[in-house]
Design a protein around this motif. Structure first.
Motif: not given
Length: 329
Positions: A304, A307, A320, A322-324, A326-329
């Motif tokens: 991760q 990535e 950006d 924070e959004t990323w 959140q997307s991996v959780n």
């Protein structure tokens, strides 16, 4: 526009170099009208080791204004810079009158204009002169009362003393200076942050290139060169992490069994190396990140983290990131 990228880089670069030796203000407003100067430098009362910056250090021995240009400076731009300098002079003189003190001519700042190139016609139009007894080739002085100097970076001799100025050049001049700085930084820990700042141009320039924006040939070649250096440093960082992991693994192996300890230590070392690199790049890219976000990054796996290392090249704000996450959780 890539000029904006390099304007920001030049400000950060000069700030990083000069901060240990005095007070640095970037994008300083001047009161005469809504205008800004790029770098205002006020030397500390005792600036030790400033000579390590070579010619730039010599410039920084006194109160100075630095105005770096990505493209060849024009006559109009020179006059504009001089106008801002004179506004500063006037402001200092008003302060001196209010405080009933005397302001000596030597206390007024000089203006240093850094231009990647400068034509003979332009230099002649300002009746510039050279001072080969005290300064090197490529440095042109206007009349003493004007307190303005034009530095034609492409004319500077390729010596260690001019290295930190040639970094602000363009094309082949800049690429060669980056190579020299990389080599120098290997044996000079104090320069580590500088070479990292130079390398961080990759993130912005590469993102702009992918978006097919204003990337000229010089910037494309610089991206390639910086990418090579970046990959070399990444491999060195990983090697250090592996070594650290092996040492930790040996210690753990005494208690947990040698093979298991080595594997765990190696994994931990790689993890820490990736985390260090990612956090440093994020701080450069979007500003200092909060401890809560650092904790979330430290909770990521090695895969991760890799990535995230690719994704952060497109980040422009903390949102950006924070959004990323959140997307991996």
């Amino acid at each position: 526009m890539t000029r904006f990228i390099h304007d920001q880089f030049a400000k950060q670069y000069l700030t990083e170099l000069l901060t240990p030796y005095g007070k640095v203000e970037t994008s300083k407003d001047i009161t005469a009208e809504v205008r800004q100067i790029d770098i205002l430098f006020i030397p500390a009362s005792e600036s030790e080791n400033v000579e390590r910056l070579g010619i730039l250090g010599k410039m920084a021995r006194n109160y100075a204004v630095f105005e770096p240009f990505r493209n060849a400076v024009t006559k109009s731009e020179i006059r504009s810079c001089m106008g801002k300098l004179f506004d500063i002079h006037a402001e200092l003189e008003r302060q001196s009158n209010r405080n009933n003190t005397r302001l000596h001519e030597a206390e007024l700042p000089r203006l240093w204009i850094f231009s990647p190139t400068a034509s003979e016609e332009l230099l002649a139009s300002f009746n510039t002169t050279v001072d080969t007894d005290n300064w090197c080739k490529g440095i042109y002085f206007l009349g003493e009362g004007l307190k303005t100097i034009i530095v034609a970076i492409h004319q500077l001799p390729k010596t260690p003393e001019t290295l930190f100025l040639r970094i602000l050049g363009k094309g082949k001049v800049q690429r060669q200076a980056v190579e020299e700085l990389e080599e120098l930084s290997k044996n000079t820990p104090a320069l580590f942050h500088i070479i990292q700042l130079v390398n961080d141009l990759i993130a912005v320039l590469s993102a702009r290139q992918r978006q097919a924006e204003d990337i000229d040939k010089d910037d494309q070649e610089l991206i390639m060169k910086l990418s090579q250096i970046y990959q070399q440093q990444l491999e060195e960082l990983k090697a250090q992490a592996v070594q650290q992991g092996l040492q930790q693994g040996l210690q753990q192996g005494l208690q947990q069994g040698l093979q298991q300890g080595l594997q765990q230590g190696l994994q931990q070392g790689l993890q820490q190396g990736e985390e260090t690199l990612i956090i440093r790049q994020l701080n450069r890219r979007i500003g200092e990140i909060e401890s809560s976000l650092i904790q979330k990054i430290q909770a990521l796996s090695v895969e991760q983290l890799e990535e995230l290392g690719e994704a952060l090249l497109d980040f422009s704000s903390v949102t950006d990131l924070e959004t990323w996450l959140q997307s991996v959780n």
